[in-house]
Design an enzyme around this catalytic site. Structure first.
Site, mmCIF file in Angstrom:
data_model
loop_
_atom_site.group_PDB
_atom_site.id
_atom_site.type_symbol
_atom_site.label_atom_id
_atom_site.label_comp_id
_atom_site.label_asym_id
_atom_site.label_seq_id
_atom_site.Cartn_x
_atom_site.Cartn_y
_atom_site.Cartn_z
ATOM 1 C CG ASP A 167 -1.972 -1.062 1.183
ATOM 2 O OD1 ASP A 167 -2.027 -1.792 0.174
ATOM 3 O OD2 ASP A 167 -2.746 -1.184 2.147
ATOM 4 C CB CYS A 208 -1.634 0.922 -11.085
ATOM 5 S SG CYS A 208 -1.181 2.483 -11.854
ATOM 6 C CB SER A 209 -5.269 3.231 -8.651
ATOM 7 O OG SER A 209 -6.452 3.900 -8.294
ATOM 8 C CB ALA A 210 -3.629 7.150 -11.261
ATOM 9 N N GLY A 211 -3.068 4.640 -13.387
ATOM 10 C CA GLY A 211 -2.503 4.285 -14.683
ATOM 11 C C GLY A 211 -1.252 5.044 -15.037
ATOM 12 C CB VAL A 212 0.525 7.779 -14.193
ATOM 13 C CG1 VAL A 212 -0.335 8.321 -15.310
ATOM 14 C CG2 VAL A 212 -0.054 8.146 -12.833
ATOM 15 N N GLY A 213 1.683 5.607 -12.140
ATOM 16 C CA GLY A 213 2.792 5.326 -11.227
ATOM 17 C C GLY A 213 3.347 3.932 -11.366
ATOM 18 N NE ARG A 214 0.878 0.760 -6.523
ATOM 19 C CZ ARG A 214 0.101 0.201 -5.615
ATOM 20 N NH1 ARG A 214 -0.528 -0.930 -5.888
ATOM 21 N NH2 ARG A 214 -0.070 0.759 -4.430
ATOM 22 C CD GLN A 273 1.270 9.455 -9.451
ATOM 23 O OE1 GLN A 273 1.002 8.299 -9.209
ATOM 24 N NE2 GLN A 273 0.365 10.404 -9.472
ATOM 25 C CB CYS A 293 17.627 -26.906 12.176
ATOM 26 S SG CYS A 293 18.086 -25.245 11.648
#
EC number: 3.1.3.48
Length: 699
Positions: free
Chosen positions: A302, A334-340, A378, A629
């Site tokens: 997140d 992603c959400s906005a379509g720019v960062g990830r 971003q 172990c």
């Protein structure tokens, strides 16, 4: 500050006027000293007063101008203090409203391509001073807003289709849908064509669909002949919707005119693969249905970026493998379509550039795709993550193998000399020993009260994935145990890797087993080896024993080849509590096939152990497996590595021993501790492949 400046000037004017009036009044003795009778000569005092007041007037004027300008600059910048996240990064939708400051009049700084052999050193330099140079480089990027127009995206009919009001597609790169009869602006969707390294329009970067745009999303997938969807967000993050679920969980659903049927779903630790069959539902449609793969990366946190790029690189390779060569653009959102989304696309392109030119040019490529969709990549942290992923790829390459090529690979490892004058296997293991131990993330284990709980002080858990116990009332440090959560092949935190209990930590051990609902314990050491205590005997030989609030009663003890299987009835009773006792069955698998020195002579015993544990897990609900172990690293790491590797061999026919072990070492130090143990991993996999037909029940 603004009200202060006029007030300052007014008071100064008043002082000047008063000083001027003083020439017409009779001075007092305290104001003047004179040797002559009568008034002083005004011609001698007035120039002196003027010379004193003029510099003061000039100084006050400059101060007023400075404060006025400072006030204007502060108004031009969005105050983001309330929007900061713990790591100092603004979340996507918050950043979208941050106003961009004007660029330096001297123009943007030029950043040149980096040859791959210099990549590690360049990253080291840029990472100094808390990544100062990475931030400078990122802040030199063009935003992309200046180069394009957004007329279609800003039309009244389209505004509700945009998830965020200022993350919009350029008119010249937007994806254009077919116009629906009688519906104005039905050709619009918030999505942009993005080039790959050499391939034009290799990707479509899109926002996460909203409920009112799901039909348009599937229409785009069909019309663009896309066969692969890459999803880089979860549906909700921090209780906020990031993306509407645009697919059915099972069966079929019709979105507009596109019918979507779920064909398959495979859940893995870092991502999920869903297969859909899609088909247009039009009266005159005779087009054949198509198969669409959705690869959903579920390990993006997140906040910030993934802890390590290993999962993203595996995910990206799977995307490349599954996407057909004849298909249309890969849809990435992603959400906005720019960062990830931008981060994923840049890593893909730069990996291709490494293959083609043996260099990377991240700055130039991000600048280029920002002309196609503004704000791609971003944050400076995402920008830095791109470099980290590329370095990981360059240093370690692709170590994944098909099972059919394992034997040939082992021959290469054992027979190939390297420039270090070591055989290939030793060189591969040497790279693993270079994985940095993050001592700064071991603060809890290094507290004096907790160091007493460690068998080996060098092998303690990292803070970010340590197993946390409930705190005993009024007793500090009782939430600590020397144990780490370790990811499995399909499930996060599937294992709890821990040391063999000490006499004074055995209660904590059973509290961990109880509180984390572990039904399975794997023991890989004897109580004593070479006349040294390796593990406190934490179970009764007969009858029952109580540790704190937990009573352990042995119900059965059977020996099957090299494995003792013990069943315990574990009872939890809180003192002075009115609630009834809680009971649970726990099974211990005690492996006797590990010699005191070295490794097992053959792999069958380990294969049997893993098979038995997996069967137990299927029957008890796949809660965390407790593995120990003596120190909780060498044999423990080997067992967990082999469990994950063999699970992948069964599911995909692929293996990657190097990355499997590297991933473990990033979660707990010294996992798979010796070269012998590392080589044993390869040996067990080879034995497993040779006798695979005898282990159909392993699935």
């Amino acid at each position: 500050m603004e009200p202060f400046c006029p007030l300052l000037l007014a008071s100064f004017s008043l002082s000047l006027a008063t000083a001027g009036q003083g020439n017409d009044t009779t001075p007092t003795e305290s104001n003047w000293t004179s040797t002559t009778a009568g008034p002083p000569d005004p011609g001698t005092s007035q120039p002196l007063l003027t010379w004193l007041l003029l510099p003061l007037l000039l100084l006050l004027f400059l101060l007023a101008a400075y404060f006025f300008r400072f006030r204007k600059q502060r108004k031009a910048v969005v105050n983001s203090n309330d929007k900061k996240m713990p790591n100092g990064i603004l979340e996507e939708q918050e950043q979208q409203r941050v106003m961009l400051l004007s660029r330096s009049p001297s123009g943007p700084k030029k950043y040149f391509p980096i040859p791959v052999e210099h990549l590690e050193e360049e990253i080291r330099v840029r990472s100094a001073d808390d990544c100062k140079r990475f931030r400078e480089e990122f802040n030199s990027l063009p935003s992309g807003h200046i180069q394009g127009t957004f007329e279609l995206a800003n039309k009244e009919e389209n505004r509700e289709k945009n998830r965020y009001p200022n993350i919009l597609p350029n008119d010249h790169c937007r994806v254009i849908l077919s116009q629906l009869d009688g519906i104005p602006c039905s050709d619009y969707i918030n999505a942009s064509y993005i080039d790959g390294y050499k391939e034009k329009n290799k990707f479509i970067a899109a926002q996460g669909p909203k409920q009112e745009t799901v039909n348009d999303f599937w229409r785009m997938v069909w019309e663009q002949r896309s066969a692969t969807i890459v999803m880089l967000t979860n549906l909700k993050e921090r209780k906020e919707e990031k993306c509407y679920q645009y697919w059915p969980d099972q069966g079929c659903w019709t979105y507009g005119n596109i019918r979507v049927c779920v064909e398959d779903c495979v859940v893995l630790v870092d991502y999920t693969i869903r297969k859909f069959c899609i088909h247009p539902q039009l009266p005159d449609s005779c087009k054949a249905p198509r198969l669409v793969s959705q690869l959903h990366f579920t390990s993006w946190p997140d906040f910030g970026v993934p802890f390590t790029p290993i999962g993203m690189l595996k995910f990206l390779k799977k995307v490349k493998t599954l996407n057909p060569s004849h298909a249309g653009p890969i849809v990435v959102h992603c959400s906005a379509g720019v960062g990830r989304t931008g981060t994923f696309i840049v890593i893909d392109a730069m990996m291709d550039m490494i293959h083609s030119e043996q260099k990377v040019d991240v700055f130039e490529f991000v600048s280029r795709i920002r002309n196609q969709r503004p704000q791609m990549v971003q944050t400076d942290v995402q920008y830095t993550f791109i470099y980290q992923a590329l370095l990981e790829y360059y240093l370690y390459g692709d170590t994944e193998l098909d099972v059919s090529s394992l034997e040939r690979h082992l021959q290469t490892l054992h027979g190939t000399a390297t420039h270090f004058d070591k055989i290939g296997l030793e060189e591969e293991f040497r790279k693993l020993t270079n994985v940095r131990i993050m001592k700064e993330n071991m603060r809890t284990g290094n507290l004096p009260a907790n160091m007493k709980k460690a068998r080996v002080i060098q092998i303690i858990p990292y803070d970010f994935n340590r197993v946390i116990l409930s705190m005993k009332r009024g007793q500090e440090f009782t939430d600590y145990i020397n144990a780490s959560f370790i990811d499995g092949y399909r499930q996060k935190d599937y294992f709890m890797a821990t040391q063999g209990p000490l006499a004074h930590t055995v209660e904590d051990f059973w509290r961990m087993v109880w509180e984390w609902k572990s039904h399975t314990i794997v023991m890989l050491t004897e109580v004593q080896e070479r006349e040294q205590d390796k593990c406190y005997q934490y179970w009764p030989t007969e009858g029952s024993v109580t540790h704190g609030d937990i009573t352990i009663e042995i119900k059965s003890d059977t020996l099957s080849e090299a494995i003792s299987i013990r069943d315990f009835l574990v009872t939890f009773k809180q003192p002075l509590a009115r609630q009834e006792e809680q009971v649970r069955m726990v099974r211990q698998f005690h492996f006797h096939g590990w010699p005191e020195v070295g490794i097992p002579t053959e792999g069958k015993g380990m294969i049997d152990l893993i098979a038995a544990v997996q069967k137990q897990q299927q029957q008890t609900g796949n809660h965390p497996i407790t593995v120990h172990c003596s120190a909780g690293a060498g044999r423990t790491g080997t067992f967990i590595a082999l469990s994950n590797i063999l699970e992948r061999v069964k599911a995909e026919g692929l293996l990657d021993v190097f990355q499997a072990v590297k991933s473990l070492r990033l979660q707990r130090p010294h996992m798979v501790q010796t070269l012998e143990q590392y080589e044993f991993c390869y040996k067990v996999v080879q034995d497993f492949i040779d006798i695979f037909s005898d282990y159909a029940n392993f699935k």
